[in-house]
Scaffold this active site. Structure first.
Site, mmCIF file in Angstrom:
data_model
loop_
_atom_site.group_PDB
_atom_site.id
_atom_site.type_symbol
_atom_site.label_atom_id
_atom_site.label_comp_id
_atom_site.label_asym_id
_atom_site.label_seq_id
_atom_site.Cartn_x
_atom_site.Cartn_y
_atom_site.Cartn_z
ATOM 1 C CD GLU A 5 49.617 -9.322 -45.105
ATOM 2 O OE1 GLU A 5 49.903 -10.779 -45.180
ATOM 3 O OE2 GLU A 5 49.934 -8.822 -45.906
ATOM 4 C CG ASP B 90 50.960 -3.478 -52.258
ATOM 5 O OD1 ASP B 90 51.351 -4.819 -52.201
ATOM 6 O OD2 ASP B 90 50.978 -2.840 -51.224
#
Lengths: 398, 285
Positions: free
Chosen positions: B72, B83
């Site tokens: 990924e 994040d």
């Protein structure tokens, strides 16, 4: 019939701007708010509690003051909507009293907020103290330095102020951190956004809670001028909450010219500016499709304004639509011109405005308003929090 | 090819010729093949252009050689809302190194020479993709051999109405996130719209979290989803940092996704590929 500027679509769009571009982690929270906010706002018990707090706690209605010396200076009839006289010193508390009552009805037990100039943080910390709810306010490290009095006020009110250290360490980054906190605390926490930004339904929710400003303006103008409709309404725009409130009940009155004043910082083409309507292009920031300052690769760029409350790289989707449709006129004002307006309003009217508000006042000379015109400036906040900045710039204030 | 995608072929004027499109899609079963042929899949995330601009492909190669089953690749964004601090920092560093989508697609021209068989996903945020142009993005992604795309802030409704046919046309699979709060009805919708795997977010929080999860609630969540008999396999991600976390996730799903822990390790090294190799060997040992 032309569609109303007030109402977004069911998915939160104003024209092509708005929506809810959020990660799945936020979906249940935002969806709960979306499905319940209109019903809660319309509930008579909610309205009784809200009106009570607005009157006895916030101090509403705020006066509409005819500023005769400023009027003389600019050759037009100028009124100041005195949001600076609200409890905590700015319009921000109109929204936080509404949202804290909403949060209670959603069963939330913890409150988070972002803040730029600190006014929204103080207004949130204030209502959390009032309701006995724990409060965490995210604030950019740069803003913590330049708005020290508001940091002290939040702490005194029992809130925890957390530093946002990423990016430009200002309002954008504080908002990122607040959103991350909400992702980590999806069940018990309500996020009180301070402006008409963020995913739907926030822009509509905050606009509705700030709309009391223009609701009062209309009947106050009727009393003082014989007509509810002024010729101009002028307000500064960072994210755009005070402008949304000042414009709201005039949005669908085409005879009223709406003037949104952005921060040009050092100048539009200086590379140090926050004038989103000029420098921005459509994109997605904080869950909303709107105008934002970004590079050719879609990376959000760092805005600049001496004023912490206008130092934001986007504007609310309502304002993006008002700009794109031509319903509102956008003007940008530099740091230096805003500082001159601080001095002018202080000396002519005995009112020291917030640096954000001073941008709106600095636009008075650019309106082209005539002697018979009625101009309302939304005096969104008072200048106490900016004294340190004013002291540092005394040479520009004379 | 399913009946539905055949139908889409008829409805949508294809940008590739029909035969060409079928060829692209038939080549593009790497995700399905991986789940069909392996168990306990390890999906390794890393940020493109980090620690240095040209580490992207050497890292991909090292991770696969050491045993990663899926890659990924993070497309760095200035404001990555989902994040935590570790990936925020790697994203900022990658942007400062000069990474952007044209540079990334340039590097990925050699992707299939470097990792011929491994499924590779791109992960990022919607705004840079929209500025690039969704169709132009999907076309380039398909051409360099990207199998799937994760855009956490692309709403399901918008995907379904505006982009699903484009994804199908270019044979790029959308991967959706599921959280402990996602309703059963919504999970079934996500499952129906996806043709890759579901990304089970392990608990509340952004990537790289270190707080201990409520183990009982987490077990209940994983078991509830396992019992739904979804058509897509499931990978668990967020907060998985080491072998014990990986093994625990594999007990409840088809594998796991690790990102922040690798990025943290890459932050303290002069030899990124060697560090990546050791990291994966530690997980797969």
């Amino acid at each position: 019939m032309t569609p109303s500027y007030q109402q977004p679509t069911a998915r939160g769009y104003y024209g092509e701007f708005g929506g809810a571009f959020i990660p799945e982690m936020l979906y249940p929270n935002v969806e709960e708010l979306r499905t319940r906010y209109l019903e809660i706002l319309a509930d008579p018990d909610f309205q009784i509690d809200l009106q009570h707090l607005l009157r006895d706690y916030v101090g509403r209605p705020t006066p509409l003051f005819e500023a005769k010396r400023l009027s003389e200076r600019y050759g037009t009839r100028i009124f100041l909507k005195r949001e600076d006289l609200c409890h905590t010193g700015a319009h921000k508390i109109n929204n936080t009293v509404g949202q804290i009552l909403l949060a209670q009805r959603l069963g939330k037990t913890r409150i988070i907020a972002e803040t730029g100039a600190g006014q929204h943080g103080v207004a949130t910390a204030t209502v959390c103290a009032l309701m006995g709810l724990p409060c965490v306010v995210y604030m950019g490290a740069v803003d913590i330095e330049r708005q020290a009095p508001n940091v002290a006020r939040m702490r005194l009110l029992g809130a925890e102020v957390r530093r946002a250290e990423s990016g430009s360490q200002t309002l954008k980054d504080a908002t990122n951190e607040a959103i991350r906190d909400w992702i980590a605390n999806p069940v018990d926490t309500h996020y009180i956004i301070g402006s008409v930004v963020g995913p739907h339904p926030y822009p509509d929710l905050v606009a509705r809670l700030q709309a009391v400003i223009s609701e009062e303006m209309r009947y106050q103008l009727l009393e003082k001028t014989g007509t509810e409709l002024p010729d101009f309404v002028v307000a500064c725009v960072g994210g755009g909450s005070n402008a949304a409130g000042a414009f709201y009940h005039f949005l669908d009155e085409p005879s009223v010219r709406l003037v949104a004043v952005e921060a040009a910082g050092h100048g539009i083409n200086s590379g140090h500016s926050a004038a989103t309507s000029v420098l921005g292009t459509p994109g997605i920031i904080h869950g909303s499709r709107t105008l934002l300052m970004q590079d050719e690769h879609g990376q959000i760029t760092e805005p600049y304004s001496l004023s912490a409350g206008l130092d934001y790289p986007g504007i609310g989707p309502l304002h993006a639509h008002l700009d794109a449709s031509g319903r509102a006129e956008f003007i940008s004002i530099t740091d230096d011109d805003a500082l001159k307006a601080v001095s002018e309003c202080s000396r002519l009217e005995g009112i020291i405005p917030a640096l954000e508000t001073a941008h709106a006042l600095a636009a008075l000379g650019q309106l082209g308003a005539g002697p018979d015109d009625v101009v309302v400036v939304n005096l969104s906040g008072r200048g106490d929090k900016d004294l340190e900045t004013y002291l540092k710039n005394m040479d520009k204030l004379t | 090819m399913t009946q539905w995608s055949a139908l889409t072929d008829l409805c949508e004027p294809p940008r590739f010729s029909s035969a060409n499109l079928r060829e692209k899609i038939s080549m593009n079963n790497r995700i399905k093949d991986a789940f069909a042929s392996k168990q306990n899949l390890l999906n390794m995330y890393f940020t493109a252009g980090y620690p240095s601009l040209h580490d992207t492909l050497p890292l991909a190669q090292a991770l696969v050689a050491a045993g990663a089953d899926i890659l990924e690749i993070g497309m760095p964004f200035s404001d990555p809302l989902a994040d935590g601090p570790v990936i925020q920092r790697s994203s900022s560093a990658a942007l400062a190194n000069g990474m952007n989508l044209p540079v990334l697609f340039g590097q990925l021209q050699e992707l299939r020479a470097a990792v011929p068989e491994t499924p590779v996903l791109l992960m990022g945020y919607l705004n840079p993709v929209l500025q690039f142009g969704m169709e132009a993005f999907l076309k380039q992604a398909a051409e360099v051999g990207i199998d799937g795309l994760i855009l956490p802030d692309l709403p399901l409704d918008e995907y379904e109405e505006m982009y699903h046919p484009l994804f199908q046309q270019y044979g790029v699979k959308a991967v959706f996130l599921v959280t402990p709060q996602t309703s059963e009805a919504r999970i079934r919708r996500l499952d129906a719209l996806s043709d890759a795997f579901l990304y089970l977010v392990s608990g509340p929080g952004t990537t790289g979290g270190t707080t201990l999860p409520d183990v009982e609630a987490q077990q209940e969540y994983f078991q509830r989803i396992a019992a739904m008999n979804l058509k897509n396999p499931r990978l668990i991600g967020f907060g998985i940092a080491d072998k014990s976390g990986f093994d625990h996730a594999c007990a409840h799903a088809d594998g796991a996704i690790i990102g922040s822990a690798l990025i943290r390790a890459l932050g303290d090294t002069d030899d990124a590929p060697a560090t990546a190799t050791r990291f994966v060997q530690g997980i797969k040992a």
